[in-house]
Design an enzyme around this catalytic site. Structure first.
Site, PDB file in Angstrom:
ATOM      1  CD  GLU A  96     120.670  29.130  25.863  1.00  0.00           C
ATOM      2  OE1 GLU A  96     120.544  28.940  27.078  1.00  0.00           O
ATOM      3  OE2 GLU A  96     119.730  29.028  25.060  1.00  0.00           O
ATOM      4  CG  ASP A 110     113.416  30.420  26.931  1.00  0.00           C
ATOM      5  OD1 ASP A 110     114.274  31.275  26.661  1.00  0.00           O
ATOM      6  OD2 ASP A 110     113.693  29.246  27.222  1.00  0.00           O
TER       7      ASP A 110
END
Length: 672
Positions: A121, A212
């Site tokens: 993250e 992602d």
């Protein structure tokens, strides 16, 4: 001069996510991505898989694993924490072990020693630098926002920077936010035009995109666009053919070029994370400020990731239980593996994905917490420890079948209720919090749902990204938005009146006259299997009337006995409400006194029996007198990548009894 394209994908799923979910993602995203990549051996790509997902693919999808292995000459593999923890949130020894676990896996299976690290993250904190160097890491992926927040010019971030701590230096590669929002959502033409914009002098011409892998096939409308309409094939082909684009790897760029400059960056993540982690008391003002001054984002920074421990009590509890267990001396390899699984980040926060709102993720975390506890093999007695770091000790009681934790600060509640053999925490409930996006949720008719899907189709060959699409906040369900003003665990003491009913109990709008539900209790006495707590508080009807509430718990095998005593100067008839909130795995096979849990229920009885077929347990409450019993399913409303989730988090049980001045109530809970 050419643009150096540094292209990477990050692939991760929460530890022990449902197999059917992972297989679906493999089918729609991972497998077709690498099958497409195989057609273009000249396209160099960087790849990060979390370790447990890589191991899952190796064990259960060997064909895909072999394909990735075959493509390894054109792939640079990135390391990270094996179970995808937020590195800055776990102890140094665990951080080093988790990184080395994944690096060793990569070296053993792909014959590469990774020099780059995918930062989970992109949560940056200088405290991790020393440990990264101990793991032989040269460079880390961050976001352009990390440097923008430090004052750097957004247009001059197309390379890498150096930072240091304690005389250890490390390189930072900032992902370009514009590319993150464009690829693969924009048309090929617009994507290529954007890439050509990065042409500059050597070392300052990097178009950095590392995002992602699920964006390529799993996010809404992407499978059709990326694979059926061959966007990815065209993208790879165009990048290879374009004379102004050089497809390279991070290692090649790092070895060939000098750093743009020295940089010191704050404790920060990408811009959206700052929004999600802003504390509720200032979040509205923060959003207003951002919308008014988007051109000054470098001056407007939101919260930090660890704010989620303040924002969600349930997140803090899981995190602090992991920290507590990490202090265990002489850990076996089995214990360490369970501990590292608890540290997986997904369950600890919430943004555009479910996170802490997903009961199965919390179940998985508690499964490994209980496994760690069972390895320690404590079967009786208690431990006193400030688990959640609030300056109050919690009391953890052990029996051969149960682990029960009492928190005196939070109204003397039961905050953990573990069934040791079932590896299940009945207290894995979730308080109903208010989220800013709740105000944007709108009800639509089913016939209009297709129109919502069509809003993803912005133009020819373009679709919207979920990052900024409020159309996702539409639902065909009749949802109810309620907010709890206290932490929703068990053995909560309310003082209310005879207007209490199943509706206002469900909506948490009944009148509260006492100060016992969320205030601190004193511990009067504690033994190996019992605890007695007391609060000298009040009933506030017209004026404060001094009131003392004493409660006693005793723990034996699979049984909890309790006694409540109230003494008050208030002479009028009041209603004592004892509240329990319990979590279960499958509410479709759960009954309460023979009834399915679909809506609020009311009984008059001295007993209540919950039959849970999913873990094959019967939980029964036995009182020494007849009471009004209120039951309802506790549902949360949260956003996710697929829209609005309306999720049962547990069932609330309210046991109500009238009293005047004094009450004595005994009960026990038996689990068979």
């Amino acid at each position: 001069m050419k643009t150096d394209l540094l292209f990477g994908i990050h692939c991760h799923q929460p530890v022990d996510n449902f197999d059917k979910v992972i297989y679906e993602i493999i089918k729609k995203s991972y497998k077709p991505f690498f099958q497409t990549l195989k057609q273009y051996p000249q396209f160099k790509c960087s790849v990060h898989f979390s370790g447990w997902l890589f191991q899952f693919i190796k064990d259960k999808e060997p064909e895909l694993f072999s394909l990735i292995k075959e493509l390894s000459p054109q792939i640079e593999f990135f390391t990270g924490g094996f179970y995808e923890p937020i590195l800055a949130s776990i102890p140094s020894c665990d951080r080093i072990s988790q990184i080395n676990m994944l690096s060793n896996f990569i070296e053993e299976n792909f014959n590469q020693k990774p020099k780059g690290l995918w930062l989970t993250e992109r949560i940056w904190d200088d405290s991790i630098i020393d440990d990264l160097k101990k793991c032989d890491i040269d460079y880390v992926i961050v976001d352009d926002y990390h440097l923008i927040a430090s004052g750097f010019n957004k247009s001059k971030l197309n390379g890498y920077f150096l930072t240091e701590d304690s005389n250890n230096k490390i390189a930072l590669f900032p992902i370009n936010k514009d590319l993150r929002y464009i690829i693969p959502f924009a048309s090929i033409e617009n994507s290529m035009n954007k890439l050509r914009d990065f042409t500059n002098e050597d070392g300052k011409n990097a178009a950095i995109i590392f995002d992602d892998g699920e964006k390529f096939g799993v996010w809404p409308k992407t499978y059709e666009k990326v694979y059926e309409k061959k966007w990815l094939e065209n993208f790879f082909q165009k990048c290879i053919e374009d004379e102004k684009i050089n497809v390279t790897t991070f290692s090649e760029f790092y070895n060939k070029n000098k750093a743009i400059s020295l940089a010191y960056i704050p404790t920060v993540s990408y811009h959206e994370m700052g929004e999600w982690s802003t504390l509720p008391n200032i979040s509205k003002e923060y959003l207003e400020l951002v919308h008014q001054h988007m051109d000054k984002e470098y001056l407007i920074r939101g919260g930090i990731w660890k704010n989620f421990f303040i924002k969600y009590d349930e997140s803090n509890w899981i995190h602090k239980r992991a920290l507590e267990l990490s202090k265990t001396p002489n850990q076996s390899e089995e214990f360490k593996d369970y501990l590292f699984r608890i540290q997986c980040n997904d369950v600890l926060w919430h943004g555009v994905f479910g996170g802490i709102y997903l009961p199965n993720l919390r179940d998985n975390a508690y499964k490994y917490i209980i496994k760690c506890e069972n390895i320690l093999a404590v079967e009786n007695g208690y431990k006193k420890y400030d688990i959640n770091i609030d300056s109050y000790d919690e009391y953890k009681f052990y029996t051969p079948l149960l682990i029960v934790i009492i928190d005196p600060k939070t109204g003397g509640q039961i905050v953990e209720f573990d069934l040791r053999k079932s590896l299940f925490n009945l207290q894995n409930t979730l308080t109903r919090y208010h989220e800013n996006y709740h105000d944007k949720i709108k009800k639509i008719e089913k016939k209009d749902s297709d129109d919502i899907i069509k809003t993803y189709e912005k133009a020819d060959d373009e679709i919207a990204t979920i990052h900024n699409d409020d159309n996702l906040l539409s639902t065909t369900e009749d949802i109810e938005l309620f907010k709890d003003w206290y932490i929703k665990k068990s053995a909560i003491d309310h003082i209310t009146d005879k207007k209490l009913n199943k509706e206002n109990f469900k909506s948490c709008t009944f009148k509260e006259y006492g100060d016992f539900a969320n205030q601190a209790f004193d511990v009067l006495d504690v033994t190996d299997n019992s605890i007695k707590l007391k609060r000298d508080g009040g009933i506030y009807k017209e004026e404060k009337k001094n009131t003392t509430l004493t409660k006693y718990f005793q723990f034996e095998n699979s049984k909890i006995e309790s006694e409540i005593e109230i003494k008050s100067e208030e002479k009028s008839i009041m209603n004592y409400l004892l509240e329990f909130n319990l979590h279960f795995q499958d509410y479709d096979v759960l009954t309460v006194n023979g009834h399915n849990i679909e809506d609020a229920l009311h009984f008059e009885n001295s007993q209540l029996t919950i039959l849970d077929q999913s873990i094959n347990k019967t939980i029964s409450f036995h009182f020494d007198q007849c009471l009004d019993i209120y039951v309802y399913p506790v549902k949360s409303v949260s956003q996710s990548e697929s829209g609005v989730d309306y999720t049962i988090q547990g069932i609330a049980l309210g046991f109500a009894k009238d009293f005047s001045s004094q009450l004595n109530l005994k009960y026990y809970i038996d689990i068979q």
